[in-house]
Design a protein around this motif. Structure first.
Motif, PDB file in Angstrom:
ATOM      1  N   LEU B  75       0.837  -1.209   0.000  1.00 24.01           N
ATOM      2  CA  LEU B  75       0.000   0.000   0.000  1.00 24.01           C
ATOM      3  C   LEU B  75       0.869   1.254   0.000  1.00 24.01           C
ATOM      4  CD1 LEU B  75      -2.785  -1.039   2.529  1.00 24.01           C
ATOM      5  CD2 LEU B  75      -3.038  -0.691   0.065  1.00 24.01           C
ATOM      6  N   GLY B  76       1.887   1.259   0.846  1.00 18.87           N
ATOM      7  CA  GLY B  76       2.746   2.439   0.942  1.00 18.87           C
ATOM      8  C   GLY B  76       3.485   2.725  -0.357  1.00 18.87           C
ATOM      9  N   ASP B  77       3.779   1.654  -1.098  1.00 17.57           N
ATOM     10  CA  ASP B  77       4.506   1.815  -2.357  1.00 17.57           C
ATOM     11  C   ASP B  77       3.585   1.987  -3.559  1.00 17.57           C
ATOM     12  OD1 ASP B  77       6.765   1.472  -0.873  1.00 17.57           O
ATOM     13  OD2 ASP B  77       7.119  -0.619  -1.453  1.00 17.57           O
ATOM     14  N   SER B  78       2.275   1.931  -3.332  1.00 15.86           N
ATOM     15  CA  SER B  78       1.335   1.945  -4.463  1.00 15.86           C
ATOM     16  C   SER B  78       1.199   3.318  -5.094  1.00 15.86           C
ATOM     17  CB  SER B  78      -0.050   1.464  -4.001  1.00 15.86           C
ATOM     18  OG  SER B  78      -0.646   2.439  -3.147  1.00 15.86           O
ATOM     19  N   GLY B  79       1.641   4.339  -4.371  1.00 12.64           N
ATOM     20  CA  GLY B  79       1.484   5.694  -4.895  1.00 12.64           C
ATOM     21  C   GLY B  79       0.059   6.215  -4.792  1.00 12.64           C
ATOM     22  N   GLU B  80      -0.815   5.468  -4.105  1.00 10.02           N
ATOM     23  CA  GLU B  80      -2.222   5.888  -4.014  1.00 10.02           C
ATOM     24  C   GLU B  80      -2.548   6.601  -2.712  1.00 10.02           C
ATOM     25  OE1 GLU B  80      -5.436   4.287  -5.630  1.00 10.02           O
ATOM     26  OE2 GLU B  80      -4.522   2.808  -6.936  1.00 10.02           O
ATOM     27  N   GLY B  81      -2.154   6.033  -1.601  1.00  9.75           N
ATOM     28  CA  GLY B  81      -2.490   6.654  -0.312  1.00  9.75           C
ATOM     29  C   GLY B  81      -1.246   7.219   0.350  1.00  9.75           C
ATOM     30  N   GLY B  82      -1.187   7.088   1.672  1.00 12.72           N
ATOM     31  CA  GLY B  82      -0.040   7.612   2.397  1.00 12.72           C
ATOM     32  C   GLY B  82       1.174   6.693   2.307  1.00 12.72           C
ATOM     33  N   THR B  83       2.247   7.117   2.940  1.00  7.34           N
ATOM     34  CA  THR B  83       3.455   6.298   2.977  1.00  7.34           C
ATOM     35  C   THR B  83       3.475   5.451   4.252  1.00  7.34           C
ATOM     36  OG1 THR B  83       4.619   8.081   4.102  1.00  7.34           O
ATOM     37  CG2 THR B  83       4.812   7.989   1.699  1.00  7.34           C
ATOM     38  N   VAL B  84       4.231   4.378   4.230  1.00  6.24           N
ATOM     39  CA  VAL B  84       4.342   3.507   5.397  1.00  6.24           C
ATOM     40  C   VAL B  84       5.815   3.224   5.678  1.00  6.24           C
ATOM     41  CG1 VAL B  84       3.763   1.271   6.416  1.00  6.24           C
ATOM     42  CG2 VAL B  84       2.123   2.395   4.885  1.00  6.24           C
ATOM     43  N   ALA B  85       6.246   3.513   6.908  1.00 12.66           N
ATOM     44  CA  ALA B  85       7.603   3.146   7.344  1.00 12.66           C
ATOM     45  C   ALA B  85       7.454   2.071   8.412  1.00 12.66           C
ATOM     46  CB  ALA B  85       8.315   4.362   7.906  1.00 12.66           C
ATOM     47  N   TRP B  86       8.173   0.985   8.271  1.00 10.66           N
ATOM     48  CA  TRP B  86       7.990  -0.177   9.153  1.00 10.66           C
ATOM     49  C   TRP B  86       9.306  -0.475   9.861  1.00 10.66           C
ATOM     50  CZ3 TRP B  86       3.266  -3.113   8.994  1.00 10.66           C
ATOM     51  CH2 TRP B  86       3.253  -4.187   9.879  1.00 10.66           C
ATOM     52  N   HIS B  87       9.301  -0.365  11.174  1.00 10.02           N
ATOM     53  CA  HIS B  87      10.514  -0.561  11.968  1.00 10.02           C
ATOM     54  C   HIS B  87      10.350  -1.767  12.879  1.00 10.02           C
ATOM     55  CE1 HIS B  87      11.653   3.442  10.656  1.00 10.02           C
ATOM     56  NE2 HIS B  87      10.501   3.909  11.092  1.00 10.02           N
ATOM     57  N   LYS B  88      11.340  -2.673  12.855  1.00 11.87           N
ATOM     58  CA  LYS B  88      11.217  -3.912  13.624  1.00 11.87           C
ATOM     59  C   LYS B  88      12.326  -4.060  14.644  1.00 11.87           C
ATOM     60  CE  LYS B  88      10.789  -6.406   9.813  1.00 11.87           C
ATOM     61  NZ  LYS B  88      10.500  -7.505   8.854  1.00 11.87           N
ATOM     62  N   MET B  89      11.931  -4.220  15.897  1.00  8.46           N
ATOM     63  CA  MET B  89      12.915  -4.512  16.916  1.00  8.46           C
ATOM     64  C   MET B  89      13.485  -5.921  16.732  1.00  8.46           C
ATOM     65  SD  MET B  89      12.457  -4.030  21.022  1.00  8.46           S
ATOM     66  CE  MET B  89      12.406  -5.669  21.734  1.00  8.46           C
ATOM     67  N   GLY B  90      12.601  -6.864  16.343  1.00  2.00           N
ATOM     68  CA  GLY B  90      12.987  -8.269  16.238  1.00  2.00           C
ATOM     69  C   GLY B  90      14.158  -8.512  15.299  1.00  2.00           C
ATOM     70  N   GLU B  91      14.226  -7.736  14.247  1.00  2.00           N
ATOM     71  CA  GLU B  91      15.329  -7.907  13.292  1.00  2.00           C
ATOM     72  C   GLU B  91      16.360  -6.798  13.451  1.00  2.00           C
ATOM     73  OE1 GLU B  91      13.635  -8.254   9.428  1.00  2.00           O
ATOM     74  OE2 GLU B  91      12.508 -10.048   9.942  1.00  2.00           O
ATOM     75  N   GLY B  92      16.265  -6.043  14.522  1.00  2.00           N
ATOM     76  CA  GLY B  92      17.206  -4.948  14.731  1.00  2.00           C
ATOM     77  C   GLY B  92      16.658  -3.669  14.130  1.00  2.00           C
ATOM     78  N   TRP B  93      16.547  -2.642  14.943  1.00  2.00           N
ATOM     79  CA  TRP B  93      16.041  -1.359  14.433  1.00  2.00           C
ATOM     80  C   TRP B  93      16.917  -0.903  13.278  1.00  2.00           C
ATOM     81  CZ3 TRP B  93      11.423  -0.763  16.202  1.00  2.00           C
ATOM     82  CH2 TRP B  93      11.085  -0.999  17.530  1.00  2.00           C
ATOM     83  N   SER B  94      16.283  -0.476  12.214  1.00  2.00           N
ATOM     84  CA  SER B  94      17.023  -0.156  10.991  1.00  2.00           C
ATOM     85  C   SER B  94      17.954   1.053  11.155  1.00  2.00           C
ATOM     86  CB  SER B  94      16.042   0.112   9.849  1.00  2.00           C
ATOM     87  OG  SER B  94      15.108   1.099  10.244  1.00  2.00           O
ATOM     88  N   TRP B  95      17.606   1.946  12.128  1.00  2.86           N
ATOM     89  CA  TRP B  95      18.435   3.141  12.267  1.00  2.86           C
ATOM     90  C   TRP B  95      19.691   2.902  13.134  1.00  2.86           C
ATOM     91  CZ3 TRP B  95      13.584   2.555  14.467  1.00  2.86           C
ATOM     92  CH2 TRP B  95      13.551   2.487  15.858  1.00  2.86           C
ATOM     93  N   LEU B  96      19.782   1.711  13.713  1.00  3.92           N
ATOM     94  CA  LEU B  96      20.974   1.381  14.504  1.00  3.92           C
ATOM     95  C   LEU B  96      21.943   0.555  13.659  1.00  3.92           C
ATOM     96  CD1 LEU B  96      19.583   0.297  18.010  1.00  3.92           C
ATOM     97  CD2 LEU B  96      20.370   2.547  17.273  1.00  3.92           C
ATOM     98  N   GLN B  97      23.206   0.790  13.872  1.00  2.00           N
ATOM     99  CA  GLN B  97      24.203  -0.019  13.160  1.00  2.00           C
ATOM    100  C   GLN B  97      24.167  -1.456  13.649  1.00  2.00           C
ATOM    101  OE1 GLN B  97      27.870   2.045  13.913  1.00  2.00           O
ATOM    102  NE2 GLN B  97      27.734   3.155  11.985  1.00  2.00           N
TER     103      GLN B  97
END
Lengths: 201, 201
Positions: B75-97
């Protein structure tokens, strides 16, 4: 976050695999928020499994599900997951002729919806059925709960059915595999807050 | 199906429009099914409003939301509605090295997640925040509930926040605008049914 660990192993003669893929009837009832929202959230999982999803909105006004409907249509048309068919009582069931729609009452429209669900169950058209607000016509006696339970009990294949709405009849609750009661602890409308876009629809 | 009719008109000095667009904190708690599912259903409405949506999964295992994540990414990539950012602790937060991830405990990871939510709230990055299973680190005392309430109270703009998980602390419930308790009436796991695809994930 369910851990998937049953507390008992039933003596039902089924293998683990058979038990794992058992078709379920789920009911979301109670006066709190989240009954339908959770059902549409479930539809995301079904879509992800490439299942055909059938939504039947048993509400006269169709205005409250615009977000979910648009999202599921975009998903269904994305070519990535399963398909989504969306049927609305509020705007007239698509399989009925317009001239016939005009002549029928809400009660008859609800029964027409259920007749179509029965045909689709018999044909195994979908893998997940979202019968949104279907608890109301059952509660009001427009559609017979015993008949619904009987049809659901005898449905072929592996078809999951989720039914939402307040006041789900006891007969349905007794039959259902999973029942969640959404209780209102606190709602902004109690404090005079009106429903708002993005939250209520 | 909320009718949008408040039972009282509050004496809060706000106009109807101001009251209609008030930023909300919603909590889905209780032992029943549907807490997270309903939060992701809410994300569909936010997406439909063209809002940027931020999902923060405060769970060590990320396996349970595959359906919702894929759907919201499409949905977020469809260009139709809003954007979606998905952050997961389980796989390591993406903003942390990655090297930093390896060194931190679950407790630290939960706090790192909350620190990022604080930064995003201050920057008004999203219009809807789904803090999935965030009630757990609060319940366990890993993140301080008083601080969370204070940050939420002072957040700028119109940012809605939905927090899910069992055992949401009383201080959060007291502060929240909307609280739904999902009660388990009946669940197939009680009868030995294992979780199954399309239903539990």
């Amino acid at each position: 976050m369910p851990q998937g660990q049953p507390t008992v192993v039933p003596d039902d003669g089924l293998t683990t695999r058979q038990r794992r893929n058992r078709p379920l009837v789920l009911v979301h009832t109670g006066v709190g928020k989240g009954k339908s929202t959770a059902a549409f959230g479930l539809a995301l999982r079904a879509w992800n499994q490439n299942w055909p999803v059938g939504v039947f909105q048993f509400v006269k006004s169709a205005k409250w599900r615009v977000g979910e409907e648009r999202a599921l249509r975009v998903l269904g048309d994305s070519g990535e997951g399963g398909t989504v068919a969306w049927h609305k009582m509020g705007e007239g069931w698509s399989w009925l002729q317009r001239s016939r729609q005009d002549a029928i009452s809400s009660e008859e429209a609800a029964r027409e919806g259920w007749e179509q669900v029965k045909r689709d169950l018999a044909a195994e058209t979908y893998r997940l059925y979202v019968l949104d607000e279907f608890a109301y016509p059952l509660h009001w006696g427009w559609v017979d709960t015993e008949e619904v339970v009987s049809v659901l009990r005898d449905r072929p294949g592996t078809q999951h059915v989720v039914i939402t709405g307040r006041n789900a009849p006891q007969g349905l609750l007794d039959f259902a595999d999973l029942v969640t009661d959404m209780s209102k602890v606190k709602h902004p409308m109690d404090a005079g807050q009106k429903g708002q876009r993005g939250i209520e629809w």
